[in-house]
Motif scaffolding. Structure first.
Motif, short mmCIF file in Angstrom:
data_model
loop_
_atom_site.label_atom_id
_atom_site.label_comp_id
_atom_site.label_asym_id
_atom_site.label_seq_id
_atom_site.Cartn_x
_atom_site.Cartn_y
_atom_site.Cartn_z
N HIS A 69 0.41 -1.31 0.35
CA HIS A 69 0.08 -0.56 -0.05
C HIS A 69 1.43 1.39 -0.04
O HIS A 69 1.64 1.56 0.96
CB HIS A 69 -0.63 -0.12 1.14
N ASP A 70 0.48 1.87 -1.03
CA ASP A 70 1.41 3.81 -1.23
C ASP A 70 0.66 4.51 -0.59
O ASP A 70 2.11 5.52 0.01
CB ASP A 70 1.62 4.23 -2.62
N GLU A 71 -0.11 4.92 0.66
CA GLU A 71 -0.16 5.32 1.61
C GLU A 71 -0.97 5.13 2.62
O GLU A 71 -0.77 4.00 2.64
CB GLU A 71 -1.98 5.81 0.71
N LYS A 72 -0.57 6.20 3.36
CA LYS A 72 -0.68 5.77 4.83
C LYS A 72 -1.28 7.11 6.36
O LYS A 72 -1.29 7.96 5.51
CB LYS A 72 0.67 5.84 6.00
N ILE A 73 -1.80 6.51 6.81
CA ILE A 73 -2.67 7.41 7.32
C ILE A 73 -2.40 6.96 9.50
O ILE A 73 -1.82 5.30 9.17
CB ILE A 73 -3.95 7.30 7.99
N THR A 74 -1.95 7.28 9.97
CA THR A 74 -1.81 7.08 11.84
C THR A 74 -2.99 7.19 12.31
O THR A 74 -3.80 8.84 12.66
CB THR A 74 -0.72 8.08 12.27
N VAL A 75 -4.16 5.84 13.25
CA VAL A 75 -4.98 6.30 14.33
C VAL A 75 -4.27 5.41 15.10
O VAL A 75 -3.80 5.03 15.52
CB VAL A 75 -5.67 4.99 12.77
N TYR A 76 -4.48 7.28 16.12
CA TYR A 76 -4.43 7.01 17.99
C TYR A 76 -5.44 5.86 18.30
O TYR A 76 -6.98 6.63 17.78
CB TYR A 76 -4.01 8.07 17.98
N VAL A 77 -5.49 4.92 18.89
CA VAL A 77 -6.45 3.99 19.79
C VAL A 77 -6.32 3.69 20.92
O VAL A 77 -4.76 3.32 21.50
CB VAL A 77 -6.31 2.52 18.84
N SER A 78 -7.34 3.61 21.56
CA SER A 78 -6.44 3.30 23.57
C SER A 78 -6.46 1.65 23.46
O SER A 78 -6.21 0.99 22.51
CB SER A 78 -8.30 2.73 24.24
N ALA A 79 -5.49 1.32 24.69
CA ALA A 79 -5.57 0.59 24.83
C ALA A 79 -6.15 -0.98 24.49
O ALA A 79 -6.37 -2.23 23.77
CB ALA A 79 -4.81 -0.39 26.43
N GLU A 80 -7.70 -0.50 25.03
CA GLU A 80 -9.00 -1.62 25.03
C GLU A 80 -8.83 -1.77 23.76
O GLU A 80 -9.10 -2.91 22.72
CB GLU A 80 -10.03 -1.45 25.86
N GLU A 81 -9.33 -0.86 22.85
CA GLU A 81 -9.53 -1.32 21.17
C GLU A 81 -8.10 -2.15 20.82
O GLU A 81 -8.49 -2.80 19.48
CB GLU A 81 -9.65 0.18 20.50
N LEU A 82 -7.57 -1.45 20.67
CA LEU A 82 -5.89 -2.28 20.65
C LEU A 82 -6.30 -3.39 20.64
O LEU A 82 -6.44 -5.05 19.85
CB LEU A 82 -4.79 -1.74 20.58
N MET A 83 -6.69 -4.30 21.95
CA MET A 83 -6.95 -5.41 22.27
C MET A 83 -8.06 -6.28 21.69
O MET A 83 -7.75 -7.21 21.22
CB MET A 83 -7.25 -5.46 24.08
#
Length: 133
Positions: A69-83
């Motif tokens: 993939h050539d495009e990138k975004i950064t998304v911040y998530v909570s620890a719970e969302e990541l789990m």
């Protein structure tokens, strides 16, 4: 993702791109650290040569299904969302036989939500959730 997945992705050219540090800007195209593929005159790393010959983890190895993939975004998530995302990845692998990475799950989820928004508009799950209904 496992170390093997990363090694396979690196050999396929799917390694994460550099974030554009000084070394990347200073290096000419085709040199290590430049972010571009080597020219045909440069030596091919042994891992790539081995994969071309059908070596590596076995001749019967299936493709990973990963794509660059050539495009990138950064998304911040909570620890719970990541789990929750990691749990979903493990459920997909363990119960459904789908070995996908978290990025693939996120891309598919975005595609589903955007298709729902396009087809249902005001009644879409995205609009309802954003409005708190």
């Amino acid at each position: 993702p496992s170390r093997e997945e990363h090694a396979a992705a690196d050999a396929d050219g799917n390694a994460p791109r550099s974030r554009g540090g000084e070394a990347d800007r200073a290096a000419p195209a085709g040199t290590p650290g430049s972010g571009s593929r080597p020219s045909s005159q440069e030596p091919v790393p042994a891992v790539q040569q081995q994969r071309r010959r059908g070596g590596g983890r076995g001749a019967n190895r299936r493709p990973s299904g990963r794509e660059r993939h050539d495009e990138k975004i950064t998304v911040y998530v909570s620890a719970e969302e990541l789990m929750d995302l990691e749990h979903a990845r493990l459920v997909l692998r363990g119960e459904h036989g789908l070995a996908v990475d978290r990025g693939r799950i996120v891309r598919e989820a975005v595609a589903v939500v955007l298709a729902d928004l396009e087809s249902r508009g005001d009644a879409s799950i995205l609009v309802r959730r954003l409005r708190g209904r």
